[in-house]
Write a protein that holds these residues in place. Structure first.
Motif: not given
Length: 308
Positions: A91-110
């Motif tokens: 989740l941390a790597v997804m949060r810092l990813s340049p991919n906006p979809v991965l960042r949004a999914v990680s933020w929603l989970y948290l």
């Protein structure tokens, strides 16, 4: 006149040693005495208070049911923490990813798992079989890839492990993210200059250096996880330490000594985990402090003697 040009008796004289007198701090000694007296009074009062039922405490301290419950608690802690660490790093790597979809999914989970109490989450996992009868994965109007009958799942230990692990992952994600951000941008730029991809940079360069910052709070989360296992009675899981102690106290109507027994076992396991955390922190802190270890001092002494 410079000191190097001074000659005669003035140059041979040495400065007189300073007679430093330590400051007197009577307040510290007074506070220490007061605390020791209060501690002695508390211990004496607890020892002579019959409500504690120390005979019952000694009877159940090493009871086989209690020790088995402590083992279940330890296993649940380790398995749930493993899920939390692995998923938290992802989740941390997804949060810092340049991919906006991965960042949004990680933020929603948290947002979901940090915004709701863990006891409420465990209640939902306890009612999972009432919420879902089957789990089907597949393409709509197409082949079915997976079909699971949830009604046959009757293992509260599994639901407790999943519930605690998913909740812990939200907090571990923030810890790992803080550790990654502690690594300088120059390390990432150098990795990119060497031709590494973003994933390779995280795996080979950033994460190994971030462990020095990640390990201390992770140890605290592990200890917190050990104590959070007492909430799995919401599932319900009654084979862990607190559940067993509560079951026994419900039979003999003596909750106070059984709570003391459970607290003693929690303290014992926590002490072992704290020792492991200490050595793990020292391992990942190598090179940060200038203080040499005893082995390094012996090696330097041997090299110096050989040089002579």
């Amino acid at each position: 006149m410079p000191d190097s040009l001074v000659t005669g008796p003035a140059a041979d004289t040495e400065p007189e040693p300073i007679n430093a007198v330590p400051l007197r701090r009577p307040g510290r000694w007074l506070a220490a005495v007061v605390l020791l007296v209060l501690l002695a009074l508390f211990v004496y009062g607890a020892k002579t208070n019959p409500a504690y039922r120390w005979d019952t405490y000694r009877k159940y301290l090493f009871d086989s049911r209690i020790s088995h419950g402590a083992l279940v608690t330890f296993e649940l802690t380790m398995l749930a923490m493993s899920i939390g660490v692995v998923l938290g790093m992802l989740l941390a790597v997804m949060r810092l990813s340049p991919n906006p979809v991965l960042r949004a999914v990680s933020w929603l989970y948290l947002w979901i798992f940090r915004g709701t109490p863990v006891y409420v989450q465990l209640l939902f996992w306890g009612l999972f079989t009432s919420l879902y009868r089957t789990i089907d994965l597949g393409v709509p109007f197409g082949p079915q890839l997976l079909h699971l009958s949830v009604q046959n799942w009757t293992q509260p230990f599994v639901f407790a492990m999943i519930g605690l692990g998913l909740n812990e992952a939200a907090y571990m994600a923030e810890i790992v993210r803080a550790g990654i951000n502690s690594v300088g941008d120059g390390q990432r730029e150098a990795s990119v200059a060497l031709g590494m991809t973003w994933g390779q940079t995280m795996r080979r360069t950033v994460l190994p250096q971030a462990m020095r910052v990640i390990v201390p709070p992770t140890g605290n989360e592990l200890i917190s996880m050990l104590k959070t296992t007492s909430l799995v009675t919401a599932i319900p899981l009654t084979t862990e330490l607190y559940g067993v102690a509560r079951t026994i106290s419900g039979a003999n109507f003596q909750p106070i000594p059984l709570l003391l027994v459970a607290a003693t076992w929690y303290l014992a396991i926590t002490s072992v985990l704290m020792i492991g955390q200490h050595y793990l922190e020292r391992y990942y802190s190598r090179g940060v402090s200038r203080q040499l270890t005893a082995r390094q001092l012996r090696a330097m002494t041997q090299v110096h003697e050989v040089g002579k």
